[in-house]
Design an enzyme around this catalytic site. Sequence first.
Site: not given
Ligand code: GLY
Length: 320
Positions: A80, A182, A200, A210-213, A233-234, A236
Amino acid sequence: MLSRRKFSAIFGLSVLSTNFVKCASSSSTSKIPGNLVISTWDNQRANQLALHELNNNPSYLLNAVEYAIKSVEADAEDRSVGYGGRPDREGEVTLDACIMDKDGNAGSVTYLKGIKHPISVARRIMEKTPHVMLSGAGAQQFALAEGFEIENLLSEESLAEYKEWLVEKEYKPKANIERHDTIGLLVKNKNGDLSGGCSTSGMAYKMAGRVGDSPILGAGLFVDNEIGCATATGVGELVLKTCATFLAVELMRAGLSPQKACEAAIERIIAKCKTDDIQVGLIAMNKEGQIGAYSIQPGFVYAITEETASRTKEVNSYFK
Ligand code: GLY
């Protein structure tokens, strides 16, 4: 995977006493005055690299953050982060990362393809451009100009798993997937200066683009050297919608301990978002070396490495 002794020999580290604390326990309210590293999931090896850097050069906090996170990005067994990360729905591995230092400088890269070390690209963006964030093709162009090379980031294992996924094409983020997703890493030196980074490959089989947190300051990571720092983490999307690490740092500013700040920030996520079967974990640290961690669901662990010992701890969660 490298054994701990081999890893220590390669990186010239002394073998710290390490262990995995199985019982869920509240995080320490005691102050850890020396160099200290905490990270999401069982990333003790990355922590030990960071601590080694801090012990050698306590003022080079960003070296500690970057080198430690690079070691995870290069590890194909971490599915990941970086090389070997699971791809998006189109079969592309796309990477997100950010880094932030004690002076409030920050760099971030999103939707980066073909470059193994987004954390290093994020640091270069911070140090060499007038910007904070570069994305997609522009980020890759900058990385190439800086001497990074294009590599295939899709490992055989991730390709084989992707082909299996194509049969059903079901998209359902899994809580605690293989006990990692992450790396968020926070460092403190003995002067109480703080820095952090987050990297990540994002949610497996996410939509293209897609872009996460993780690369977003205040979501995946936030550092305020006056107060403390936090990383997430988790899933996003929930962290993005609640600015969860900024919130945790602001709660510390208001007087909460890192533990109470993580708990309150997770409770805010639960109050504002649908969280059935969804995992988010937060870790935080203040300038005194007090640490905290909390998650929505059980199963989240984090690694704590100080000068005398390294351990991985299960985190208390809102739902039991
Ligand atoms: N926490 C990683 C993501 O959602 O991309």
